[in-house]
Design a protein around this motif. Structure first.
Motif, PDB file in Angstrom:
ATOM      1  N   GLY A   1      39.183  19.374  60.654  1.00 40.05           N
ATOM      2  CA  GLY A   1      37.941  18.668  60.414  1.00 40.05           C
ATOM      3  C   GLY A   1      37.080  19.156  59.273  1.00 40.05           C
ATOM      4  O   GLY A   1      36.041  18.556  58.973  1.00 40.05           O
ATOM      5  N   PHE A   2      37.459  20.255  58.625  1.00 41.97           N
ATOM      6  CA  PHE A   2      36.692  20.732  57.476  1.00 41.97           C
ATOM      7  C   PHE A   2      37.000  19.809  56.294  1.00 41.97           C
ATOM      8  O   PHE A   2      38.158  19.647  55.902  1.00 41.97           O
ATOM      9  N   THR A   3      35.964  19.205  55.716  1.00 41.71           N
ATOM     10  CA  THR A   3      36.169  18.150  54.728  1.00 41.71           C
ATOM     11  C   THR A   3      36.039  18.614  53.284  1.00 41.71           C
ATOM     12  O   THR A   3      36.376  17.883  52.372  1.00 41.71           O
ATOM     13  N   ASP A   4      35.535  19.796  53.051  1.00 43.90           N
ATOM     14  CA  ASP A   4      35.358  20.295  51.689  1.00 43.90           C
ATOM     15  C   ASP A   4      35.952  21.693  51.620  1.00 43.90           C
ATOM     16  O   ASP A   4      35.252  22.696  51.765  1.00 43.90           O
ATOM     17  N   VAL A   5      37.259  21.762  51.402  1.00 42.70           N
ATOM     18  CA  VAL A   5      37.983  23.035  51.389  1.00 42.70           C
ATOM     19  C   VAL A   5      38.555  23.246  49.994  1.00 42.70           C
ATOM     20  O   VAL A   5      39.327  22.420  49.495  1.00 42.70           O
ATOM     21  N   THR A   6      38.167  24.340  49.349  1.00 44.93           N
ATOM     22  CA  THR A   6      38.612  24.615  47.988  1.00 44.93           C
ATOM     23  C   THR A   6      39.285  25.980  47.928  1.00 44.93           C
ATOM     24  O   THR A   6      38.980  26.876  48.723  1.00 44.93           O
ATOM     25  N   ILE A   7      40.211  26.135  46.993  1.00 48.95           N
ATOM     26  CA  ILE A   7      40.922  27.402  46.793  1.00 48.95           C
ATOM     27  C   ILE A   7      40.505  27.997  45.452  1.00 48.95           C
ATOM     28  O   ILE A   7      40.471  27.286  44.438  1.00 48.95           O
ATOM     29  N   HIS A   8      40.190  29.285  45.449  1.00 44.73           N
ATOM     30  CA  HIS A   8      39.721  29.970  44.253  1.00 44.73           C
ATOM     31  C   HIS A   8      40.596  31.188  43.965  1.00 44.73           C
ATOM     32  O   HIS A   8      40.928  31.947  44.878  1.00 44.73           O
ATOM     33  N   ASP A   9      40.956  31.373  42.715  1.00 48.36           N
ATOM     34  CA  ASP A   9      41.856  32.441  42.309  1.00 48.36           C
ATOM     35  C   ASP A   9      41.274  33.816  42.625  1.00 48.36           C
ATOM     36  O   ASP A   9      40.152  34.139  42.225  1.00 48.36           O
ATOM     37  N   GLY A  10      42.045  34.627  43.348  1.00 51.85           N
ATOM     38  CA  GLY A  10      41.565  35.936  43.768  1.00 51.85           C
ATOM     39  C   GLY A  10      41.389  36.910  42.622  1.00 51.85           C
ATOM     40  O   GLY A  10      40.426  37.689  42.588  1.00 51.85           O
ATOM     41  N   ASP A  11      42.309  36.886  41.645  1.00 47.80           N
ATOM     42  CA  ASP A  11      42.192  37.779  40.493  1.00 47.80           C
ATOM     43  C   ASP A  11      40.958  37.456  39.675  1.00 47.80           C
ATOM     44  O   ASP A  11      40.228  38.358  39.235  1.00 47.80           O
ATOM     45  N   ALA A  12      40.712  36.172  39.449  1.00 45.45           N
ATOM     46  CA  ALA A  12      39.544  35.761  38.675  1.00 45.45           C
ATOM     47  C   ALA A  12      38.257  36.155  39.386  1.00 45.45           C
ATOM     48  O   ALA A  12      37.289  36.603  38.751  1.00 45.45           O
ATOM     49  N   ALA A  13      38.237  36.007  40.720  1.00 48.69           N
ATOM     50  CA  ALA A  13      37.051  36.394  41.491  1.00 48.69           C
ATOM     51  C   ALA A  13      36.814  37.895  41.413  1.00 48.69           C
ATOM     52  O   ALA A  13      35.673  38.354  41.253  1.00 48.69           O
ATOM     53  N   ALA A  14      37.892  38.693  41.520  1.00 47.35           N
ATOM     54  CA  ALA A  14      37.763  40.145  41.440  1.00 47.35           C
ATOM     55  C   ALA A  14      37.245  40.569  40.071  1.00 47.35           C
ATOM     56  O   ALA A  14      36.356  41.427  39.964  1.00 47.35           O
ATOM     57  N   ALA A  15      37.789  39.973  39.013  1.00 47.05           N
ATOM     58  CA  ALA A  15      37.362  40.316  37.664  1.00 47.05           C
ATOM     59  C   ALA A  15      35.894  39.973  37.447  1.00 47.05           C
ATOM     60  O   ALA A  15      35.120  40.775  36.906  1.00 47.05           O
ATOM     61  N   ALA A  16      35.491  38.780  37.895  1.00 45.32           N
ATOM     62  CA  ALA A  16      34.098  38.361  37.733  1.00 45.32           C
ATOM     63  C   ALA A  16      33.162  39.285  38.502  1.00 45.32           C
ATOM     64  O   ALA A  16      32.069  39.625  38.028  1.00 45.32           O
ATOM     65  N   GLY A  17      33.579  39.697  39.693  1.00 41.90           N
ATOM     66  CA  GLY A  17      32.761  40.598  40.496  1.00 41.90           C
ATOM     67  C   GLY A  17      32.640  41.978  39.878  1.00 41.90           C
ATOM     68  O   GLY A  17      31.558  42.584  39.872  1.00 41.90           O
ATOM     69  N   LEU A  18      33.739  42.495  39.340  1.00 41.63           N
ATOM     70  CA  LEU A  18      33.705  43.813  38.695  1.00 41.63           C
ATOM     71  C   LEU A  18      32.748  43.805  37.507  1.00 41.63           C
ATOM     72  O   LEU A  18      31.963  44.742  37.315  1.00 41.63           O
TER      73      LEU A  18
END
Length: 309
Positions: free
Chosen positions: A281-298
């Motif tokens: 039932g979740f209608t807005d499910v998105t996938i985000h690249d883990g490497d890109a997220a880690a780099a942006a966070g660092l």
């Protein structure tokens, strides 16, 4: 990786997500863009006789041969069995909170700081939760996506709520590890053979988990479904996966309600979570690249911590 340095700003930061098995190294320019990235088999389990400093120096070659630059590390490298412990910071936690508690690693040759992990205070049931590395990915995502609920699938899956760029809290599930233990070291695996991705078996597992049966009773059904031929041997692992992921989703749907969810990661596992969430039932499910997220966070943590200007 051959770099055309004419197209990039001057190098400003070396940063790595350094976990138990994985190591991902990034070289950033002064503008925050990634100049180069590299993966290496120097996770905590694979160091052998090398010290952490020796292991890091071993990958600082070519474009990464910049011992003059500040270095920021996140992940299990900051655990009690890591280079040096970076004590957990309590949720709710902002980027400023994390950046103000960076820990200096002991090194004669390098300028290394380590990102602390996070701990979530005990909920109404008295359960504590901890993470290392995922907080960096969450801060990287929140900078571009804003508020939301994020799931980070893996050995120990995390569900986190982010509001106003603050990690308010999170829950942990031993979903990935439990799947491997049950499949390899329990009677359930005896009936499994030639595993394949069976969407019908996976969905059946998700549905049964969402129906609020006892988890241990559900898990035993893997054996009986195989024993009586209701589910083919090659489909039992899909059924087990559905039971485990479905149990996780049921608990979090009660906690957060049916709302948009961002999945942090890539590959088959993230797609399974998206399939299960959409089915429930979740209608807005998105996938985000883990490497890109880690780099942006660092980069965000380094900037907030004044490692770079």
């Amino acid at each position: 990786m051959k770099i055309d340095h004419m197209t990039y700003a001057a190098p400003a930061l070396l940063a790595a997500d350094w976990g138990t098995t994985n190591f991902r190294l990034f070289l950033f320019g002064t503008d925050g863009r990634i100049i180069a990235k590299h993966t290496a088999n120097i996770g905590l389990k694979n160091l052998g006789v090398l010290t952490f400093e020796q292991a890091l120096l071993s990958v600082m070659k070519g474009d990464f041969d910049r011992p003059d630059l500040p270095i920021l590390l996140s992940g299990m490298v900051g655990s009690r069995t890591g280079w040096i412990e970076a004590p957990y910071q309590s949720c709710p936690s902002s980027l400023t909170d994390i950046a103000s508690h960076l820990v200096d690693a002991p090194s004669d040759r390098l300028k290394v700081k380590i990102v602390p992990g996070l701990r979530a205070p005990a909920d109404h049931e008295g359960l504590l939760n901890v993470m290392r590395g995922e907080e960096t990915q969450l801060f990287g995502l929140s900078a571009t996506l804003g508020d939301g609920v994020f799931v980070l699938p893996g050995t120990h899956s995390k569900w986190a709520a982010v509001e106003n760029n603050v990690i308010e809290g999170f829950s942990s599930y031993m979903t990935g590890e439990m799947f491997q233990v049950l499949k390899r070291h329990s009677i359930l695996g005896d009936l499994m053979d030639n595993d394949k991705d069976d969407e019908a078996a996976f969905t059946l597992g998700v549905d049964r988990a969402m129906a609020d049966k006892s988890f241990l009773s559900l898990v035993f059904s893997v054996r009986t479904e195989g024993l009586f031929g209701h589910i083919a041997p090659e489909s039992l692992s899909s059924y087990l996966s559905g039971l485990l992921i479905g149990s996780e989703i049921r608990a979090e749907s009660i906690r957060h309600g049916i709302r948009p969810v961002g999945i942090v990661g890539d590959g088959t596992l993230s797609n399974l979570y998206k399939r299960a969430l959409t089915h429930t039932g979740f209608t807005d499910v998105t996938i985000h690249d883990g490497d890109a997220a880690a780099a942006a966070g660092l980069w965000a943590i380094a900037h907030e911590g004044k490692l770079v200007l």
